[in-house]
Design a protein around this motif. Structure first.
Motif, PDB file in Angstrom:
ATOM      1  N   ILE A  44      24.326 -49.586   4.159  1.00  0.00           N
ATOM      2  CA  ILE A  44      23.643 -50.633   3.398  1.00  0.00           C
ATOM      3  C   ILE A  44      23.222 -50.123   2.023  1.00  0.00           C
ATOM      4  O   ILE A  44      23.382 -50.822   1.023  1.00  0.00           O
ATOM      5  CB  ILE A  44      22.422 -51.164   4.182  1.00  0.00           C
ATOM      6  CG1 ILE A  44      22.904 -51.998   5.369  1.00  0.00           C
ATOM      7  CG2 ILE A  44      21.502 -51.993   3.288  1.00  0.00           C
ATOM      8  CD1 ILE A  44      21.815 -52.372   6.352  1.00  0.00           C
ATOM      9  N   VAL A  45      22.692 -48.912   1.951  1.00  0.00           N
ATOM     10  CA  VAL A  45      22.173 -48.414   0.676  1.00  0.00           C
ATOM     11  C   VAL A  45      23.205 -47.605  -0.115  1.00  0.00           C
ATOM     12  O   VAL A  45      22.918 -47.158  -1.218  1.00  0.00           O
ATOM     13  CB  VAL A  45      20.895 -47.568   0.883  1.00  0.00           C
ATOM     14  CG1 VAL A  45      19.804 -48.396   1.517  1.00  0.00           C
ATOM     15  CG2 VAL A  45      21.177 -46.325   1.684  1.00  0.00           C
ATOM     16  N   LEU A  46      24.392 -47.447   0.446  1.00  0.00           N
ATOM     17  CA  LEU A  46      25.423 -46.652  -0.211  1.00  0.00           C
ATOM     18  C   LEU A  46      25.857 -47.300  -1.528  1.00  0.00           C
ATOM     19  O   LEU A  46      26.204 -48.481  -1.564  1.00  0.00           O
ATOM     20  CB  LEU A  46      26.632 -46.511   0.727  1.00  0.00           C
ATOM     21  CG  LEU A  46      27.677 -45.480   0.379  1.00  0.00           C
ATOM     22  CD1 LEU A  46      27.072 -44.079   0.405  1.00  0.00           C
ATOM     23  CD2 LEU A  46      28.810 -45.548   1.384  1.00  0.00           C
ATOM     24  N   ASP A  47      25.820 -46.537  -2.586  1.00  0.00           N
ATOM     25  CA  ASP A  47      26.289 -47.008  -3.885  1.00  0.00           C
ATOM     26  C   ASP A  47      27.699 -46.460  -4.079  1.00  0.00           C
ATOM     27  O   ASP A  47      27.884 -45.272  -4.351  1.00  0.00           O
ATOM     28  CB  ASP A  47      25.357 -46.536  -4.996  1.00  0.00           C
ATOM     29  CG  ASP A  47      25.731 -47.110  -6.351  1.00  0.00           C
ATOM     30  OD1 ASP A  47      26.776 -47.788  -6.463  1.00  0.00           O
ATOM     31  OD2 ASP A  47      24.956 -46.892  -7.307  1.00  0.00           O
ATOM     32  N   PHE A  48      28.671 -47.322  -3.919  1.00  0.00           N
ATOM     33  CA  PHE A  48      30.064 -46.901  -3.964  1.00  0.00           C
ATOM     34  C   PHE A  48      30.487 -46.387  -5.336  1.00  0.00           C
ATOM     35  O   PHE A  48      31.509 -45.730  -5.466  1.00  0.00           O
ATOM     36  CB  PHE A  48      30.985 -48.047  -3.514  1.00  0.00           C
ATOM     37  CG  PHE A  48      30.829 -48.381  -2.065  1.00  0.00           C
ATOM     38  CD1 PHE A  48      31.454 -47.608  -1.096  1.00  0.00           C
ATOM     39  CD2 PHE A  48      30.035 -49.442  -1.655  1.00  0.00           C
ATOM     40  CE1 PHE A  48      31.308 -47.890   0.247  1.00  0.00           C
ATOM     41  CE2 PHE A  48      29.886 -49.732  -0.314  1.00  0.00           C
ATOM     42  CZ  PHE A  48      30.510 -48.956   0.637  1.00  0.00           C
ATOM     43  N   ASN A  49      29.682 -46.665  -6.359  1.00  0.00           N
ATOM     44  CA  ASN A  49      29.979 -46.145  -7.696  1.00  0.00           C
ATOM     45  C   ASN A  49      29.560 -44.684  -7.841  1.00  0.00           C
ATOM     46  O   ASN A  49      30.013 -44.002  -8.751  1.00  0.00           O
ATOM     47  CB  ASN A  49      29.269 -46.986  -8.760  1.00  0.00           C
ATOM     48  CG  ASN A  49      29.801 -48.399  -8.796  1.00  0.00           C
ATOM     49  OD1 ASN A  49      30.990 -48.629  -8.586  1.00  0.00           O
ATOM     50  ND2 ASN A  49      28.917 -49.351  -9.046  1.00  0.00           N
ATOM     51  N   GLU A  50      28.682 -44.212  -6.950  1.00  0.00           N
ATOM     52  CA  GLU A  50      28.153 -42.852  -7.066  1.00  0.00           C
ATOM     53  C   GLU A  50      28.749 -41.862  -6.076  1.00  0.00           C
ATOM     54  O   GLU A  50      28.495 -40.674  -6.182  1.00  0.00           O
ATOM     55  CB  GLU A  50      26.631 -42.871  -6.905  1.00  0.00           C
ATOM     56  CG  GLU A  50      25.917 -43.577  -8.037  1.00  0.00           C
ATOM     57  CD  GLU A  50      24.406 -43.518  -7.888  1.00  0.00           C
ATOM     58  OE1 GLU A  50      23.914 -42.739  -7.056  1.00  0.00           O
ATOM     59  OE2 GLU A  50      23.721 -44.245  -8.610  1.00  0.00           O
ATOM     60  N   VAL A  51      29.499 -42.337  -5.081  1.00  0.00           N
ATOM     61  CA  VAL A  51      30.054 -41.440  -4.071  1.00  0.00           C
ATOM     62  C   VAL A  51      31.573 -41.486  -4.113  1.00  0.00           C
ATOM     63  O   VAL A  51      32.172 -42.476  -4.522  1.00  0.00           O
ATOM     64  CB  VAL A  51      29.552 -41.785  -2.645  1.00  0.00           C
ATOM     65  CG1 VAL A  51      28.056 -41.616  -2.552  1.00  0.00           C
ATOM     66  CG2 VAL A  51      29.961 -43.173  -2.238  1.00  0.00           C
ATOM     67  N   ALA A 109      35.516 -41.014  -2.414  1.00  0.00           N
ATOM     68  CA  ALA A 109      36.239 -41.592  -1.276  1.00  0.00           C
ATOM     69  C   ALA A 109      36.024 -40.770  -0.010  1.00  0.00           C
ATOM     70  O   ALA A 109      35.906 -41.333   1.085  1.00  0.00           O
ATOM     71  CB  ALA A 109      37.722 -41.688  -1.606  1.00  0.00           C
ATOM     72  N   GLY A 110      35.952 -39.456  -0.140  1.00  0.00           N
ATOM     73  CA  GLY A 110      35.733 -38.606   1.026  1.00  0.00           C
ATOM     74  C   GLY A 110      34.425 -38.923   1.732  1.00  0.00           C
ATOM     75  O   GLY A 110      34.355 -38.945   2.966  1.00  0.00           O
ATOM     76  N   HIS A 111      33.395 -39.187   0.947  1.00  0.00           N
ATOM     77  CA  HIS A 111      32.091 -39.542   1.521  1.00  0.00           C
ATOM     78  C   HIS A 111      32.173 -40.882   2.261  1.00  0.00           C
ATOM     79  O   HIS A 111      31.610 -41.038   3.351  1.00  0.00           O
ATOM     80  CB  HIS A 111      31.040 -39.606   0.414  1.00  0.00           C
ATOM     81  CG  HIS A 111      29.640 -39.737   0.910  1.00  0.00           C
ATOM     82  ND1 HIS A 111      28.876 -38.649   1.227  1.00  0.00           N
ATOM     83  CD2 HIS A 111      28.872 -40.826   1.158  1.00  0.00           C
ATOM     84  CE1 HIS A 111      27.692 -39.054   1.642  1.00  0.00           C
ATOM     85  NE2 HIS A 111      27.672 -40.379   1.613  1.00  0.00           N
ATOM     86  N   VAL A 112      32.861 -41.823   1.674  1.00  0.00           N
ATOM     87  CA  VAL A 112      33.017 -43.144   2.306  1.00  0.00           C
ATOM     88  C   VAL A 112      33.810 -43.010   3.602  1.00  0.00           C
ATOM     89  O   VAL A 112      33.424 -43.583   4.635  1.00  0.00           O
ATOM     90  CB  VAL A 112      33.699 -44.140   1.339  1.00  0.00           C
ATOM     91  CG1 VAL A 112      34.015 -45.457   2.045  1.00  0.00           C
ATOM     92  CG2 VAL A 112      32.811 -44.380   0.124  1.00  0.00           C
ATOM     93  N   TYR A 113      34.893 -42.246   3.573  1.00  0.00           N
ATOM     94  CA  TYR A 113      35.696 -42.052   4.787  1.00  0.00           C
ATOM     95  C   TYR A 113      34.909 -41.325   5.872  1.00  0.00           C
ATOM     96  O   TYR A 113      35.004 -41.669   7.054  1.00  0.00           O
ATOM     97  CB  TYR A 113      36.986 -41.290   4.476  1.00  0.00           C
ATOM     98  CG  TYR A 113      37.990 -42.098   3.694  1.00  0.00           C
ATOM     99  CD1 TYR A 113      38.298 -43.393   4.051  1.00  0.00           C
ATOM    100  CD2 TYR A 113      38.634 -41.550   2.592  1.00  0.00           C
ATOM    101  CE1 TYR A 113      39.222 -44.138   3.327  1.00  0.00           C
ATOM    102  CE2 TYR A 113      39.559 -42.280   1.867  1.00  0.00           C
ATOM    103  CZ  TYR A 113      39.845 -43.577   2.242  1.00  0.00           C
ATOM    104  OH  TYR A 113      40.764 -44.311   1.529  1.00  0.00           O
ATOM    105  N   ALA A 114      34.130 -40.334   5.479  1.00  0.00           N
ATOM    106  CA  ALA A 114      33.318 -39.603   6.456  1.00  0.00           C
ATOM    107  C   ALA A 114      32.272 -40.521   7.082  1.00  0.00           C
ATOM    108  O   ALA A 114      32.051 -40.493   8.299  1.00  0.00           O
ATOM    109  CB  ALA A 114      32.644 -38.405   5.790  1.00  0.00           C
TER     110      ALA A 114
END
Length: 166
Positions: free
Chosen positions: A116-123, A125-130
């Motif tokens: 919910i709080v993840l800012d996709f502009n700051e992380v 792809a590896g972080h999102v996949y993990a």
């Protein structure tokens, strides 16, 4: 002898009995601290929301403010779930299956909060996949341990209860 119908640990050893009492007291202290953390978290949510509502533009929240508020709410809910898990350890007849269910539910809430709080502009792809991998693994574990077990219990209870026609 310490008898606990759901526990696999039964002992006559006075040292282990003493250690079990110490752990029970430590669990009580942790429960009290967690209650303070929950109250502090609620006060923090109210304070931050109040500060953001009185800041210009007055009584309007931006999407980042709403997302931060959702994250703070989820953090309090996670603390409440952790409190419930601590209480299971304090009780003499704690249910290990229920403890696992609460831990998995809490972990799912924590990863949901992260999403919910993840800012996709700051992380990256590896972080999102993990994060997605952890969410999937927890969901599968929750399904296998909680949902599937509840379905099996319902099927068993239906097969035990005689039908009204027979």
């Amino acid at each position: 002898m310490q008898a606990n119908e759901n526990s696999t640990h039964q002992t006559k050893d006075p040292v282990l009995l003493f250690f079990n009492r110490v752990i029970a007291q430590v669990s009580r202290v942790l429960a009290a601290i967690m209650v303070m953390v929950i109250i502090w978290g609620v006060v923090d949510v109210v304070y931050v929301l109040h500060q953001r509502l009185i800041a210009p533009p007055f009584m309007l929240l931006e999407i980042k403010d709403i997302m931060a508020t959702f994250g703070a709410f989820m953090a309090v809910l996670i603390a409440i779930e952790i409190f419930h898990n601590i209480i299971l350890y304090v009780e003499d007849n704690h249910n290990r299956q229920l403890a696992v269910e609460i831990v998995l539910g809490t972990a799912l809430m924590a990863i949901a909060r992260k999403v919910i709080v993840l800012d996709f502009n700051e992380v990256g792809a590896g972080h999102v996949y993990a994060t997605a991998t952890v969410a999937l693994a927890l969901s599968v574990g929750y399904y296998l341990i909680v949902i599937r077990a509840q379905g099996a219990k319902r099927r068993m209870s239906r097969s035990i209860i005689p039908s009204a026609n027979g």
